[in-house]
Design a protein around this motif. Structure first.
Motif, PDB file in Angstrom:
ATOM      1  N   PHE A 293       0.791  -1.221   0.000  1.00 35.65           N
ATOM      2  CA  PHE A 293       0.000   0.000   0.000  1.00 35.65           C
ATOM      3  C   PHE A 293       0.831   1.282   0.000  1.00 35.65           C
ATOM      4  CE2 PHE A 293      -2.375  -3.481   1.852  1.00 35.65           C
ATOM      5  CZ  PHE A 293      -3.568  -3.443   1.140  1.00 35.65           C
ATOM      6  N   GLY A 297       1.171   3.873   3.306  1.00 39.98           N
ATOM      7  CA  GLY A 297       0.034   2.971   3.433  1.00 39.98           C
ATOM      8  C   GLY A 297       0.087   2.107   4.668  1.00 39.98           C
ATOM      9  N   SER A 378      -3.613  -3.253  -4.208  1.00 39.60           N
ATOM     10  CA  SER A 378      -2.799  -2.040  -4.247  1.00 39.60           C
ATOM     11  C   SER A 378      -3.583  -0.805  -3.826  1.00 39.60           C
ATOM     12  CB  SER A 378      -2.276  -1.833  -5.682  1.00 39.60           C
ATOM     13  OG  SER A 378      -1.647  -0.578  -5.837  1.00 39.60           O
ATOM     14  N   HIS A 379      -2.830   0.189  -3.327  1.00 40.04           N
ATOM     15  CA  HIS A 379      -3.397   1.499  -3.010  1.00 40.04           C
ATOM     16  C   HIS A 379      -3.652   2.321  -4.273  1.00 40.04           C
ATOM     17  CE1 HIS A 379       0.796   2.127  -3.704  1.00 40.04           C
ATOM     18  NE2 HIS A 379       0.769   3.416  -3.450  1.00 40.04           N
ATOM     19  N   THR A 397      -8.315  -2.997  -6.118  1.00 39.25           N
ATOM     20  CA  THR A 397      -8.130  -1.610  -5.679  1.00 39.25           C
ATOM     21  C   THR A 397      -8.458  -1.400  -4.206  1.00 39.25           C
ATOM     22  OG1 THR A 397     -10.392  -0.930  -6.259  1.00 39.25           O
ATOM     23  CG2 THR A 397      -8.734  -0.854  -8.008  1.00 39.25           C
ATOM     24  N   TRP A 398      -7.545  -0.673  -3.541  1.00 42.66           N
ATOM     25  CA  TRP A 398      -7.765  -0.238  -2.157  1.00 42.66           C
ATOM     26  C   TRP A 398      -7.081   1.120  -1.989  1.00 42.66           C
ATOM     27  CZ3 TRP A 398      -7.995  -4.136   2.401  1.00 42.66           C
ATOM     28  CH2 TRP A 398      -8.368  -3.480   3.568  1.00 42.66           C
ATOM     29  N   PRO A 399      -7.638   2.174  -2.596  1.00 44.33           N
ATOM     30  CA  PRO A 399      -7.026   3.505  -2.486  1.00 44.33           C
ATOM     31  C   PRO A 399      -7.130   4.038  -1.064  1.00 44.33           C
ATOM     32  CG  PRO A 399      -9.179   3.656  -3.519  1.00 44.33           C
ATOM     33  CD  PRO A 399      -8.883   2.185  -3.371  1.00 44.33           C
ATOM     34  N   ILE A 400      -6.175   4.907  -0.705  1.00 48.56           N
ATOM     35  CA  ILE A 400      -6.114   5.412   0.666  1.00 48.56           C
ATOM     36  C   ILE A 400      -6.129   6.938   0.728  1.00 48.56           C
ATOM     37  CG2 ILE A 400      -4.735   5.414   2.800  1.00 48.56           C
ATOM     38  CD1 ILE A 400      -3.609   2.699   1.950  1.00 48.56           C
ATOM     39  N   GLN A 404      -5.478   8.534  -5.465  1.00 53.86           N
ATOM     40  CA  GLN A 404      -5.590   7.091  -5.636  1.00 53.86           C
ATOM     41  C   GLN A 404      -7.022   6.635  -5.905  1.00 53.86           C
ATOM     42  OE1 GLN A 404      -3.712   5.651  -2.050  1.00 53.86           O
ATOM     43  NE2 GLN A 404      -1.768   6.640  -2.566  1.00 53.86           N
TER      44      GLN A 404
END
Length: 493
Positions: A293, A297, A378-379, A397-400, A404
């Motif tokens: 991340f 992250g 992934s971020h 997808t795992w945006p922070i 992103q």
């Protein structure tokens, strides 16, 4: 926390260019841009001016390592004095803006010294500045030297189009995007085929403390001579074709990637990386999901446990880069845990020892290039996205933070190159996000992205092939780079 490029006057008729911008993520692609330019045209010479913020100690160490590297023979690196001004209780956006503004005098002095150090001014000229996307205040310095300014936009064309469109909405139609925070509104934006949910807009447009600062540097985008974007036509053709005539010329010259990878300065990263690759060698081909991340992250203890539960339930082979959050109310880069058991569920490491490995820092390029890797949670940072595309690894997808979320939206909804775990998870720099992504939600995403015969995997393979061709002679990015160099040479004062 900024970086930049500038060049020593070495050979006859060698124009010089300058780069400025934040963080190692921006610096890495900036260096690749510099290498591309000097390798393409020996008339060009580059110096990178590197700015650092007090909390970003790794960037300073990275800059010193670069200055001593063999690369410095062709590309010069100058670390500017650090701004130690006490900006009080300024919020992160204001703090960053003030820190960049404080560097103007240092940039001016560095460029003046470089110009004066040239022993033969008639054979070498200052061609212009190339500034980072956050450093538009440096246009003033370029103007003092009477040279044009170009911008290096380290994110994608879709995000560039988004920020230009939102700025136009504010300036011409008085649309205040902060009113969209926590809204279910969907926006029609010409750079995207699908309507864009307000929930994927970057916080810098939604938070009242940040939006005016964001607009202040965005309003100057149209003053630059051209915008160099780390993307390629085959990836973002709709966005690239959507730029209007009143926008500075856009040059998609990517993907700009450091395929040799970066060992972490002073971290023992080389040995650690070797151990990780050795473990991957023992795994079946296309069997491992990689979770990573980015440098900032990190997650709360509760969220870490949900990820761990999901990995157990999914029963997939996994490699998880787990980072420790910085202390509360402190802006800092995530670090490695000294004891993983303090944050993971009891017995997790023992129960998953046969199929998984939890690590700290990760040699991401080497991992994504490995045949054991089947998918990447992934971020959706743009560099990570381009690396995943290059190696043909489907994304979950795992945006922070930052842009992103719009990257994740584009990958899932526009391009069909990723599956969604979440697109609206957010984490504030100075406090934990209250949102919790459940283990069930994570399992669904992992199982979907691991499907071997999915349409996403087929599309990713095709895009990977495109990304490897575009910078070769005749490729789209190769041609745009040539146009950029022609424009630079034509506009030398």
């Amino acid at each position: 926390m900024s970086q930049s490029m500038h060049s020593r006057f070495q050979d006859p008729a060698k124009p010089c260019r300058y780069y400025m911008g934040p963080a190692i993520g921006h610096l890495a692609s900036t260096i690749e841009m510099a290498k591309l330019l000097v390798n393409r045209d020996d008339r060009l010479s580059i110096t990178i001016l590197i700015m650092t913020l007090p909390f970003d100690t790794k960037l300073g160490a990275y800059a010193e390592a670069l200055a001593a590297s063999p690369m410095a023979k062709r590309i010069k690196f100058i670390k500017l004095p650090q701004d130690n001004t006490d900006h009080g209780e300024a919020n992160p956006a204001k703090f960053f803006n003030l820190a960049i503004e404080a560097q103007k005098s240092h940039v001016k002095e560095a460029v003046k010294n470089l110009v004066q150090s040239n022993s033969n001014p008639s054979s070498s000229k200052l061609a212009g500045f190339v500034i980072d996307m956050f450093c538009t205040t440096m246009i003033d310095v370029a103007n003092e030297f009477g040279v044009p300014t170009y911008m290096f936009f380290t994110s994608g064309a879709g995000f560039l189009g988004l920020v230009l469109h939102l700025q136009t909405l504010y300036e011409e139609h008085n649309v205040d995007t902060t009113e969209l925070k926590d809204s279910d509104t969907e926006l029609r934006i010409p750079y995207f085929v699908n309507s864009v949910p307000a929930k994927v807009l970057p916080l810098m447009f939604l938070v009242k403390e940040a939006a005016p600062i964001t607009r202040n540097y965005l309003r100057r985008y149209k003053e630059v001579k051209g915008i160099i974007v780390n993307t390629f036509m085959e990836l973002e053709s709709h966005a690239i074709h959507s730029f209007s005539d009143d926008t500075p010329t856009v040059y998609p010259v990517g993907p700009l990637l450091n395929l040799k990878g970066n060992s972490q300065v002073g971290s023992g990263g080389t040995q650690q990386g070797q151990d990780i690759i050795k473990w991957l060698e023992e795994q079946p081909s296309s069997s491992v999901v990689f979770l990573c991340f980015g440098s900032m992250g990190s997650f709360s203890g509760d969220q870490v446990k949900e990820i761990a539960f999901a990995l157990e339930k999914s029963e997939v082979h996994f490699l998880w880069s787990l980072r420790k959050p910085p202390p509360k109310n402190k802006m800092a880069i995530a670090s490695d845990y000294s004891n993983l058991e303090e944050v993971l569920p009891e017995g997790f490491l023992d129960r998953t020892a046969e199929i998984g490995r939890v690590i700290g820092w990760a040699p991401q390029v080497d991992i994504l290039a490995h045949t054991a890797i089947a998918a990447f949670v992934s971020h959706c940072g743009w560099n990570s996205t381009l690396e995943s595309l290059y190696f043909g690894v489907p994304l979950a997808t795992w945006p922070i933070y930052a842009e992103q979320h719009i990257n994740a939206f584009e990958l899932v909804k526009e391009l069909g190159l990723a599956v969604e775990i979440t697109m609206d998870y957010r984490k504030d720099f100075l406090k934990e996000s209250e949102m919790l992504v459940s283990s069930e939600q994570i399992v669904r995403g992992i199982k979907c992205v691991m499907e071997q015969d999915s349409e996403i995997r087929k599309k990713m393979k095709e895009m990977s092939e495109n990304s490897r061709k575009v910078l070769t002679e005749g490729g789209s990015s190769y041609c745009f780079l040539g146009r950029l160099i022609d424009d630079v040479m034509h506009n030398i004062p």
